[in-house]
Design a protein around this motif. Structure first.
Motif, PDB file in Angstrom:
ATOM      1  N   ASP A 173      10.584  60.731  44.436  1.00  0.00           N
ATOM      2  CA  ASP A 173      11.754  61.423  44.992  1.00  0.00           C
ATOM      3  C   ASP A 173      11.753  61.294  46.508  1.00  0.00           C
ATOM      4  O   ASP A 173      10.784  61.678  47.163  1.00  0.00           O
ATOM      5  CB  ASP A 173      11.712  62.900  44.577  1.00  0.00           C
ATOM      6  N   GLU A 174      12.836  60.768  47.053  1.00  0.00           N
ATOM      7  CA  GLU A 174      12.946  60.543  48.489  1.00  0.00           C
ATOM      8  C   GLU A 174      13.948  61.471  49.165  1.00  0.00           C
ATOM      9  O   GLU A 174      14.336  61.257  50.307  1.00  0.00           O
ATOM     10  CB  GLU A 174      13.328  59.083  48.745  1.00  0.00           C
ATOM     11  N   GLY A 175      14.386  62.508  48.451  1.00  0.00           N
ATOM     12  CA  GLY A 175      15.230  63.524  49.075  1.00  0.00           C
ATOM     13  C   GLY A 175      16.660  63.095  49.297  1.00  0.00           C
ATOM     14  O   GLY A 175      17.228  62.262  48.573  1.00  0.00           O
ATOM     15  N   ALA A 176      17.265  63.667  50.350  1.00  0.00           N
ATOM     16  CA  ALA A 176      18.691  63.489  50.606  1.00  0.00           C
ATOM     17  C   ALA A 176      19.062  62.066  51.005  1.00  0.00           C
ATOM     18  O   ALA A 176      20.245  61.722  51.027  1.00  0.00           O
ATOM     19  CB  ALA A 176      19.151  64.465  51.690  1.00  0.00           C
ATOM     20  N   ALA A 177      18.089  61.229  51.312  1.00  0.00           N
ATOM     21  CA  ALA A 177      18.384  59.828  51.650  1.00  0.00           C
ATOM     22  C   ALA A 177      18.997  59.086  50.465  1.00  0.00           C
ATOM     23  O   ALA A 177      19.626  58.041  50.644  1.00  0.00           O
ATOM     24  CB  ALA A 177      17.121  59.113  52.114  1.00  0.00           C
ATOM     25  N   GLY A 197      16.747  53.970  42.298  1.00  0.00           N
ATOM     26  CA  GLY A 197      16.397  52.563  42.371  1.00  0.00           C
ATOM     27  C   GLY A 197      15.871  51.990  41.076  1.00  0.00           C
ATOM     28  O   GLY A 197      15.992  50.791  40.812  1.00  0.00           O
ATOM     29  N   ARG A 198      15.263  52.848  40.253  1.00  0.00           N
ATOM     30  CA  ARG A 198      14.709  52.356  38.990  1.00  0.00           C
ATOM     31  C   ARG A 198      14.618  53.497  37.980  1.00  0.00           C
ATOM     32  O   ARG A 198      14.716  54.675  38.341  1.00  0.00           O
ATOM     33  CB  ARG A 198      13.325  51.745  39.202  1.00  0.00           C
ATOM     34  N   THR A 199      14.412  53.109  36.737  1.00  0.00           N
ATOM     35  CA  THR A 199      14.208  54.062  35.647  1.00  0.00           C
ATOM     36  C   THR A 199      12.791  53.888  35.129  1.00  0.00           C
ATOM     37  O   THR A 199      12.410  52.799  34.692  1.00  0.00           O
ATOM     38  CB  THR A 199      15.221  53.826  34.516  1.00  0.00           C
ATOM     39  N   GLU A 200      12.005  54.929  35.173  1.00  0.00           N
ATOM     40  CA  GLU A 200      10.592  54.842  34.801  1.00  0.00           C
ATOM     41  C   GLU A 200      10.405  54.478  33.336  1.00  0.00           C
ATOM     42  O   GLU A 200       9.529  53.676  32.996  1.00  0.00           O
ATOM     43  CB  GLU A 200       9.906  56.181  35.100  1.00  0.00           C
ATOM     44  N   PHE A 201      11.198  55.060  32.452  1.00  0.00           N
ATOM     45  CA  PHE A 201      10.933  54.927  31.020  1.00  0.00           C
ATOM     46  C   PHE A 201      11.865  53.950  30.315  1.00  0.00           C
ATOM     47  O   PHE A 201      12.043  54.030  29.098  1.00  0.00           O
ATOM     48  CB  PHE A 201      11.006  56.310  30.363  1.00  0.00           C
ATOM     49  N   LYS A 209      12.478  42.993  42.986  1.00  0.00           N
ATOM     50  CA  LYS A 209      11.310  42.132  42.759  1.00  0.00           C
ATOM     51  C   LYS A 209      10.372  42.088  43.964  1.00  0.00           C
ATOM     52  O   LYS A 209       9.180  41.817  43.817  1.00  0.00           O
ATOM     53  CB  LYS A 209      11.777  40.711  42.431  1.00  0.00           C
ATOM     54  N   LYS A 210      10.885  42.354  45.158  1.00  0.00           N
ATOM     55  CA  LYS A 210      10.078  42.210  46.372  1.00  0.00           C
ATOM     56  C   LYS A 210       9.607  43.547  46.916  1.00  0.00           C
ATOM     57  O   LYS A 210       8.424  43.741  47.180  1.00  0.00           O
ATOM     58  CB  LYS A 210      10.899  41.472  47.440  1.00  0.00           C
ATOM     59  N   TYR A 211      10.520  44.474  47.106  1.00  0.00           N
ATOM     60  CA  TYR A 211      10.200  45.783  47.686  1.00  0.00           C
ATOM     61  C   TYR A 211      10.289  46.874  46.627  1.00  0.00           C
ATOM     62  O   TYR A 211      11.025  46.737  45.645  1.00  0.00           O
ATOM     63  CB  TYR A 211      11.166  46.106  48.823  1.00  0.00           C
ATOM     64  N   PRO A 212       9.564  47.959  46.811  1.00  0.00           N
ATOM     65  CA  PRO A 212       9.572  49.014  45.790  1.00  0.00           C
ATOM     66  C   PRO A 212      10.879  49.801  45.764  1.00  0.00           C
ATOM     67  O   PRO A 212      11.511  50.016  46.792  1.00  0.00           O
ATOM     68  CB  PRO A 212       8.410  49.924  46.220  1.00  0.00           C
ATOM     69  N   ALA A 213      11.263  50.211  44.559  1.00  0.00           N
ATOM     70  CA  ALA A 213      12.366  51.156  44.390  1.00  0.00           C
ATOM     71  C   ALA A 213      11.747  52.546  44.424  1.00  0.00           C
ATOM     72  O   ALA A 213      10.992  52.921  43.532  1.00  0.00           O
ATOM     73  CB  ALA A 213      13.078  50.906  43.066  1.00  0.00           C
ATOM     74  N   ARG A 214      12.077  53.325  45.427  1.00  0.00           N
ATOM     75  CA  ARG A 214      11.343  54.561  45.672  1.00  0.00           C
ATOM     76  C   ARG A 214      11.864  55.760  44.886  1.00  0.00           C
ATOM     77  O   ARG A 214      11.135  56.714  44.657  1.00  0.00           O
ATOM     78  CB  ARG A 214      11.379  54.888  47.176  1.00  0.00           C
ATOM     79  N   GLN A 215      13.119  55.727  44.493  1.00  0.00           N
ATOM     80  CA  GLN A 215      13.729  56.865  43.796  1.00  0.00           C
ATOM     81  C   GLN A 215      13.906  56.530  42.322  1.00  0.00           C
ATOM     82  O   GLN A 215      14.441  55.476  41.974  1.00  0.00           O
ATOM     83  CB  GLN A 215      15.091  57.205  44.403  1.00  0.00           C
TER      84      GLN A 215
END
Length: 444
Positions: A173-177, A197-201, A209-215
């Motif tokens: 969770d990256e908050g209001a960003a 940015g992504r769905t865990e399950f 593919k290059k940088y992480p999806a943080r939310q």
């Protein structure tokens, strides 16, 4: 019920430095280990707060966090006096020492997600501190963020401050960003847009593919439950994984919203048409029309949007019904962006004014105007109930400028992080700040 939006800007701390710790943040990585100017950084931020307050916008601040984070350093085995802990960390793990000295709490858009009372089932303003668990240097911030929010918004009749979500990848969770509220006006029920940015399950879902999806979607859904939001007025949209890989580490680097306006880049969302359709239907439920202001790639390439932080700007409602866009000077230095903005304000858009600020110290560390502020819509009663010592006034501005001039260095090199005197200076400065703001016991 009428309400006014307050922007709570992060006050830059005395240890502002460029450690380049945020993989995926192009600006942060580009200036790694260069010398910073904490004094100038703080003064630039204060000048922005003062100017917007003078214009009549609701303006307040969130105090910096204590640095270095001795709790982090001691938790991983560094022992002895504070000076000995710093010396050992500098020799054995300089990157972790840099994490303990991170300046990132200045970006209060990541401090929490906020839902105003008009949106929540219990009629209170809700805050959930962001766990920021994607990065070591930010993963400890939520404890002090929640502490500060509870000190400022302590009246439980009006406010609910929730602890961070579990610190696991599933609830990144990256908050209001990665959150935007759209509405007819700040005091009426609105639509809360969560961008993930992504769905865990869901292993089949697309991801960068290059940088992480943080939310994660799961984190966004959890925050909505905690805030007791209406399902009809809550929208979840996936960020375009391709733009994450181009350095768009948060949604607020590619889109910004205010009132009924969504100012966004063509490539912001994985499914642009689907996102707009969801938003239009949800906005219809609150009696408002969505004003979607689309920036085409042909006019502003993603790389130029990232370099200028065009979308990491503040979009503010003015008394005349129009909006002002608060932008960094860099927007005038990128040709495509400068040309686009000139045409935007001249073309009859709801955005009819540009307000420029020099925020280079923040920009070089990877954060623009929108990163520096947490938006909180408050009714008159709620505004009166919050702690008044953090509301920006002309008197507070001059007091804080004098405080910065007294306590801040004007040059900080990476090697200075090992200096025990720096830790003492930061501690003394923040102790005085807590008295200035009327928040005794703010720091643990």
């Amino acid at each position: 019920m009428s309400a006014r939006e307050f922007n709570f800007d992060g006050l830059v701390g005395p240890s502002h430095n460029y450690a380049g710790l945020s993989f995926g943040n192009v600006a942060s990585f580009s200036n790694v280990k260069s010398a910073s100017n904490p004094k100038l950084a703080a003064l630039q931020g204060l000048a922005k707060m003062r100017a917007l307050a003078a214009r009549g916008f609701g303006q307040a601040l969130l105090p910096p966090q204590d640095r270095p984070n001795f709790r982090l350093l001691r938790s991983i085995g560094f022992t002895g006096s504070d000076a000995e802990v710093l010396s050992k960390a500098a020799k054995e793990a300089p990157v972790i020492l840099a994490c303990a000295y991170s300046a990132s709490p200045m970006w209060t858009a990541n401090a929490a997600t906020v839902s105003p009372s008009a949106d929540s089932a219990d009629g209170r303003t809700h805050f959930t501190a962001a766990n920021l668990n994607n990065k070591l240097h930010r993963a400890f911030e939520h404890e002090q963020s929640a502490r500060a929010l509870r000190a400022i918004f302590k009246d439980e009749k009006h406010f609910a401050v929730h602890d961070a979500l579990p610190g696991t990848p599933a609830f990144g969770d990256e908050g209001a960003a990665n959150h935007t509220r759209l509405c007819k006006d700040h005091g009426s029920a609105g639509v809360e847009l969560f961008v993930y940015g992504r769905t865990e399950f869901d292993a089949s879902a697309s991801a960068p593919k290059k940088y992480p999806a943080r939310q994660t979607l799961e984190a966004s859904q959890a925050v909505a439950r905690l805030h007791r939001l209406s399902a009809e007025r809550t929208v979840y949209v996936q960020q375009n994984p391709d733009v994450i890989d181009q350095g768009v580490f948060h949604n607020d680097v590619i889109a910004v919203g205010n009132a009924n306006a969504l100012f966004y880049h063509e490539q912001a969302f994985a499914d642009e048409a689907g996102a707009l359709d969801q938003l239009r239907r949800a906005m219809g439920a609150v009696g408002a029309d969505l004003n979607a202001i689309r920036v085409d790639t042909a006019h502003v390439p993603v790389a130029d949007a990232v370099a200028s932080y065009l979308f990491n700007s503040q979009l503010l409602s003015k008394a005349d019904g129009k909006m002002a866009l608060v932008i960094p000077h860099e927007c005038q230095e990128v040709t495509s962006v400068a040309r686009y903005l000139e045409n935007l304000v001249a073309g009859g858009s709801v955005i009819d004014e540009l307000i420029h600020f020099d925020l280079r110290q923040s920009m070089r560390n990877g954060g623009g105007p929108a990163c520096l502020r947490l938006r909180v819509a408050l009714t008159e009663a709620e505004a009166a109930a919050m702690h008044q010592g953090v509301v920006m006034t002309e008197a507070l501005y001059h007091t804080l400028v004098a405080w910065v001039e007294k306590h801040y260095r004007d040059r900080l090199e990476p090697a200075d992080l090992a200096d025990p005197q720096l830790a003492i200076e930061v501690h003394n400065a923040l102790e005085e700040l807590s008295r200035i703001l009327g928040l005794p016991g703010l720091y643990d």
